[in-house]
Design an enzyme around this catalytic site. Structure first.
Site, mmCIF file in Angstrom:
data_model
loop_
_atom_site.group_PDB
_atom_site.id
_atom_site.type_symbol
_atom_site.label_atom_id
_atom_site.label_comp_id
_atom_site.label_asym_id
_atom_site.label_seq_id
_atom_site.Cartn_x
_atom_site.Cartn_y
_atom_site.Cartn_z
ATOM 1 N N ARG A 1 -4.597 6.951 -1.267
ATOM 2 C CA ARG A 1 -4.411 5.518 -1.560
ATOM 3 C C ARG A 1 -5.526 5.076 -2.499
ATOM 4 O O ARG A 1 -6.695 5.102 -2.125
ATOM 5 C CB ARG A 1 -4.409 4.672 -0.276
ATOM 6 C CG ARG A 1 -4.434 3.179 -0.565
ATOM 7 C CD ARG A 1 -4.129 2.316 0.633
ATOM 8 N NE ARG A 1 -2.698 2.310 0.923
ATOM 9 C CZ ARG A 1 -2.099 1.437 1.728
ATOM 10 N NH1 ARG A 1 -2.809 0.512 2.348
ATOM 11 N NH2 ARG A 1 -0.798 1.496 1.928
ATOM 12 N N HIS B 1 4.223 2.152 -5.069
ATOM 13 C CA HIS B 1 4.127 2.469 -3.638
ATOM 14 C C HIS B 1 5.411 3.238 -3.268
ATOM 15 O O HIS B 1 6.284 2.704 -2.589
ATOM 16 C CB HIS B 1 3.990 1.171 -2.836
ATOM 17 C CG HIS B 1 3.483 1.350 -1.443
ATOM 18 N ND1 HIS B 1 3.217 2.581 -0.881
ATOM 19 C CD2 HIS B 1 3.201 0.435 -0.472
ATOM 20 C CE1 HIS B 1 2.784 2.407 0.365
ATOM 21 N NE2 HIS B 1 2.764 1.121 0.636
ATOM 22 N N GLN C 1 6.766 3.596 0.396
ATOM 23 C CA GLN C 1 7.315 2.334 0.897
ATOM 24 C C GLN C 1 8.756 2.176 0.397
ATOM 25 O O GLN C 1 9.658 1.840 1.169
ATOM 26 C CB GLN C 1 6.453 1.158 0.410
ATOM 27 C CG GLN C 1 6.955 -0.191 0.889
ATOM 28 C CD GLN C 1 6.848 -0.360 2.395
ATOM 29 O OE1 GLN C 1 5.795 -0.180 2.970
ATOM 30 N NE2 GLN C 1 7.964 -0.683 3.054
ATOM 31 N N ASP D 1 6.656 -9.580 -0.636
ATOM 32 C CA ASP D 1 5.387 -8.917 -0.324
ATOM 33 C C ASP D 1 4.285 -9.965 -0.499
ATOM 34 O O ASP D 1 4.529 -11.063 -1.020
ATOM 35 C CB ASP D 1 5.191 -7.723 -1.279
ATOM 36 C CG ASP D 1 3.905 -6.932 -0.994
ATOM 37 O OD1 ASP D 1 3.347 -7.074 0.114
ATOM 38 O OD2 ASP D 1 3.468 -6.176 -1.883
ATOM 39 N N CYS E 1 7.336 -5.429 3.203
ATOM 40 C CA CYS E 1 6.679 -4.139 3.443
ATOM 41 C C CYS E 1 5.551 -4.261 4.468
ATOM 42 O O CYS E 1 5.131 -3.258 5.040
ATOM 43 C CB CYS E 1 6.150 -3.567 2.132
ATOM 44 S SG CYS E 1 4.880 -4.598 1.387
ATOM 45 N N ARG F 1 8.973 3.934 7.847
ATOM 46 C CA ARG F 1 7.903 4.625 7.112
ATOM 47 C C ARG F 1 7.676 6.017 7.720
ATOM 48 O O ARG F 1 7.471 6.994 7.008
ATOM 49 C CB ARG F 1 6.594 3.822 7.168
ATOM 50 C CG ARG F 1 6.587 2.495 6.435
ATOM 51 C CD ARG F 1 6.716 2.650 4.933
ATOM 52 N NE ARG F 1 5.718 3.526 4.354
ATOM 53 C CZ ARG F 1 4.476 3.166 4.020
ATOM 54 N NH1 ARG F 1 4.087 1.924 4.192
ATOM 55 N NH2 ARG F 1 3.639 4.039 3.486
#
Ligand code: CP
Ligand code: NVA
Length: 304
Positions: free
Chosen positions: A101, A128, A131, A223, A263, A291
């Site tokens: 990340r 992402h 996701q 988001d 998300c 996920r």
């Protein structure tokens, strides 16, 4: 065989439909004791905080028979004199895969170029992908198919939005990126996604008008208005994004069976109201659970 990465959704473009189906299969089979990744170690390297990505990757590799290492990048020699290149090469001698990340996609690319094991993005400032995979799994579960369905993304045209554009285009889902003019998704990604959608007979559209966009929507998605690493002041974000908030009025414009996705982490009262977030059309916690299953599909495909 050369190692493969998942840094952009496009890195596994052709396998995306299979990954979605594999995630759904693995979800159904959860609890059987097969250990296809026995003896494999995944290094999970974080420059920024995480709840879902960290825990779902750890549980995913554990349930597949492998093992995860959590690494706070700020505590490594990297950044204290050791180069990124050397770090990626050394890590590759210890582990079978790296989940990273990053603040900056250039760092992610550097890790990908120098690691000799698969590198999976756990988010950067551009994308992402994991996701987006969990999101496609959720839409398939809830809606049955993608063709002719319309997803409206509202708010900041950020990393999550960028990966959703690619994933929607690949899966044949129509998508509207409904964002303020100053916060549209990455222009190159939008263009490329529109090209892919064109080949697939679906549509990628940009809009600044939530009331118009949400008509006939099957999925509303949002988001946070201020992503990690974004220094936009809260007051300014509230003003800029106010009309893009998912609330009951906006939801009432969409189809009556429209689902609401986020998300997470969510900020109730900002990008989404509490009544919608906790209401009957919200699928955010199923989405979060997915996920785990999506990550398993990725780990199985890249590390087996
Ligand atoms: N959605 C998501 O990636 O959450 P975390 O930041 O908690 O990992
Ligand atoms: N866009 C958000 C996603 C968090 C999971 C961020 O980058 O902070």
């Amino acid at each position: 065989m050369a190692k493969r990465d998942l840094i952009s959704v496009l890195d596994m473009k052709d396998e995306w439909p299979d990954l979605v189906d594999l995630a759904i299969k693995l979800k159904k089979e959860r609890g059987n004791n097969d250990a296809p990744l026995k003896g494999k170690t995944l290094a999970m390297m974080f420059e920024k905080p995480s709840t879902r990505t960290r825990i779902s990757f750890d549980v995913a590799i554990t349930e597949l028979g492998g093992h995860a290492l959590y690494i706070d990048v700020s505590k490594m020699q990297m950044g204290h004199g050791e180069t990124v290149e050397d770090t990626a090469k050394v890590m590759s001698r210890f582990v079978h895969g790296i989940m990273y990340r990053a603040f900056d996609y250039k760092m992610m690319d550097k890790i990908g170029e120098n690691a000799t094991v698969p590198v999976i993005s756990g988010l950067d400032n551009l994308e992402h992908p994991c996701q987006a995979l969990a999101d496609m799994v959720t839409i398939k579960e809830k809606k049955g198919s993608f063709r002719g369905k319309k997803l409206v993304y509202l708010g900041d045209g950020n990393n999550v939005c960028n990966s959703l554009l690619y994933a929607s285009a690949i899966m044949g889902l129509d998508m509207v990126a409904c964002c303020p003019a100053t916060r549209m998704p990455n222009a190159e990604i939008m263009l490329q996604a529109a090209r892919i959608a064109d080949e697939n007979g679906s549509k990628i559209i940009a809009s600044h008008d939530p009331q118009e966009s949400c008509k006939d929507a099957d999925v509303l998605y949002t988001d946070t208005w201020i992503s990690m690493g974004d220094d936009t002041p809260v007051e300014a974000a509230m003003k800029l994004f106010n009309m893009y908030q998912i609330n009951s009025q906006l939801l009432s414009i969409a189809k009556s069976d429209c689902i609401v996705m986020h998300c997470l982490p969510a900020h109730r009262g900002q990008e989404i109201t509490a009544d919608v977030m906790d209401g009957p059309q919200s699928v955010v916690f199923d989405q979060a659970e997915n996920r785990l299953h999506a990550q398993k599909a990725v780990l199985y495909t890249l590390l087996k």
